[in-house]
Design a protein around this motif. Sequence first.
Motif, short mmCIF file in Angstrom:
data_model
loop_
_atom_site.label_atom_id
_atom_site.label_comp_id
_atom_site.label_asym_id
_atom_site.label_seq_id
_atom_site.Cartn_x
_atom_site.Cartn_y
_atom_site.Cartn_z
N UNK A 108 -8.07 -10.64 -6.98
CA UNK A 108 -7.46 -10.68 -5.65
C UNK A 108 -6.36 -9.64 -5.45
N UNK A 109 -6.40 -9.00 -4.27
CA UNK A 109 -5.30 -8.14 -3.85
C UNK A 109 -4.69 -8.70 -2.56
N UNK A 110 -3.39 -8.52 -2.41
CA UNK A 110 -2.74 -8.88 -1.15
C UNK A 110 -2.62 -7.60 -0.31
N UNK A 111 -3.39 -7.58 0.79
CA UNK A 111 -3.55 -6.41 1.65
C UNK A 111 -2.36 -6.27 2.60
N UNK A 112 -2.12 -5.06 3.05
CA UNK A 112 -1.11 -4.79 4.08
C UNK A 112 0.24 -5.39 3.72
N UNK A 113 0.55 -5.39 2.42
CA UNK A 113 1.74 -6.10 1.97
C UNK A 113 3.01 -5.53 2.60
N UNK A 114 3.86 -6.43 3.05
CA UNK A 114 5.12 -6.03 3.67
C UNK A 114 5.08 -6.08 5.19
N UNK A 115 3.88 -6.22 5.77
CA UNK A 115 3.78 -6.23 7.23
C UNK A 115 3.73 -7.65 7.79
N UNK A 131 -3.13 -7.81 -7.64
CA UNK A 131 -2.65 -6.54 -7.12
C UNK A 131 -2.02 -6.69 -5.74
N UNK A 132 -0.97 -5.90 -5.48
CA UNK A 132 -0.42 -5.78 -4.13
C UNK A 132 -0.86 -4.45 -3.55
N UNK A 173 6.76 -1.52 -5.44
CA UNK A 173 6.35 -1.07 -6.77
C UNK A 173 7.14 -1.84 -7.85
N UNK A 174 8.45 -1.96 -7.64
CA UNK A 174 9.31 -2.67 -8.60
C UNK A 174 8.93 -4.15 -8.67
N UNK A 175 8.68 -4.73 -7.50
CA UNK A 175 8.30 -6.14 -7.42
C UNK A 175 6.99 -6.40 -8.17
N UNK A 176 6.00 -5.52 -7.95
CA UNK A 176 4.71 -5.67 -8.65
C UNK A 176 4.92 -5.65 -10.15
N UNK A 177 5.76 -4.72 -10.57
CA UNK A 177 6.01 -4.57 -12.00
C UNK A 177 6.61 -5.84 -12.57
N UNK A 178 7.60 -6.38 -11.88
CA UNK A 178 8.27 -7.56 -12.44
C UNK A 178 7.39 -8.80 -12.34
N UNK A 179 6.44 -8.81 -11.42
CA UNK A 179 5.51 -9.95 -11.34
C UNK A 179 4.27 -9.73 -12.20
N UNK A 180 4.19 -8.56 -12.83
CA UNK A 180 3.04 -8.27 -13.68
C UNK A 180 1.76 -7.99 -12.90
N UNK A 181 1.92 -7.46 -11.69
CA UNK A 181 0.76 -7.16 -10.84
C UNK A 181 0.52 -5.66 -10.77
N UNK A 228 -0.50 -2.34 -8.49
CA UNK A 228 -0.15 -2.01 -7.11
C UNK A 228 -1.00 -0.82 -6.68
N UNK A 229 -1.50 -0.90 -5.46
CA UNK A 229 -2.29 0.21 -4.92
C UNK A 229 -1.68 0.65 -3.59
N UNK A 230 -1.52 1.96 -3.44
CA UNK A 230 -0.99 2.49 -2.19
C UNK A 230 -2.17 2.87 -1.30
N UNK A 231 -2.18 2.37 -0.07
CA UNK A 231 -3.27 2.72 0.84
C UNK A 231 -2.81 3.78 1.84
N UNK A 232 -3.75 4.51 2.38
CA UNK A 232 -3.42 5.51 3.40
C UNK A 232 -2.75 6.76 2.86
#
Length: 292
Positions: free
Chosen positions: A177-184, A199-200, A224-232, A234-238
Amino acid sequence: DAKTAGRNGLRFFDPAMQTMITARAALEADLREDLKQERLLLHYQPQVDHEGRLLGAEALARWPHAQKGMISPSEFIPVAESTGLILPLGALMLKTACHQLARWSTDPATERLTVAINVSALQMRQKTFVEEVRAMVEQTGANPHRLKIELTESTLVSNVDDVIAKMDRLKAIGIGFSLDDFGTGYSSLSYLKRLPLDQLKIDRSFVKDVLVDPNDAAIAQMIIALSKSLGLAVIAEGVETEEQYAFLAQHGQLNYQGYLFGRPLPPADFESLARAFSPRRRSKQVHGSVDR
Ligand code: C2E
Ligand code: MG
Ligand code: MG
Ligand code: MG
């Protein structure tokens, strides 16, 4: 006349609005029919790792309309969501992606690739969703370890426990599972650690101005930092430019998706791209994080 009839401010007839309602009803009718005929299809956009290796693709719905040509998901997904057609649409896209995965598993250039499908909140809320996915994977012979699901934060606005339970059952058969559009969206950070995510996805809107807007840069770095500390992962889109890529790469080992690496492509074109990525030619590949 009817247009100005409402002394109380009510309008009984507004030609512009009437036109809009008619157009939307026509679009809905066409969508219903084309879904029944299974005319919607998927294009596949490359997702690559921090060294530019091809990981797989995001599967994106496409609607070739008989009169209007190719209609974009930003136009028909909202219609599908508001009419419930997102359920048959989601089922068709799941089936299409699973068939594609099964076909790709017989070709060395594509056998290791993952396919990520977008699943709407409404689909995830369905009681039978997990069974439907499991049945489709079995029916098509797709490897569930190659199937990924992208959820948006809108999935998490109600009944998070139910969503987590379904995710756990799908994870148990190998689906990631990935969480899409994260932060919006509106997901609270406390949910984040409870969700069995892999993944975020940093939303395109933050990547777009990452070089010029310090706020967007700060948000991207925070994710990016959050993903790292949660062990996830991370993919950058666009990601469209070398400069955006270079900026993001400074902050960690990310995965990437965007026009810089490839546009969404019909299956045959995606296969050609995958062949160009295959191991022997890896040093010649992509825009080049490997060649650099
Ligand atoms: P998304 O899941 O966030 O998908 C990424 C969107 O960004 C895609 O638009 C993709 O073509 C676009 N994109 C990727 N890289 C770049 C780039 O470098 N620059 C720019 N400007 N755009 C880029 P698309 O295909 O129009 O899809 C839009 C949205 O429609 C998707 O956003 C997703 O939320 C929804 N969608 C698409 N297919 C499906 C589906 O099968 N089911 C559901 N529920 N939603 C879908
Ligand atoms: Mg997506
Ligand atoms: Mg996205
Ligand atoms: Mg997005």
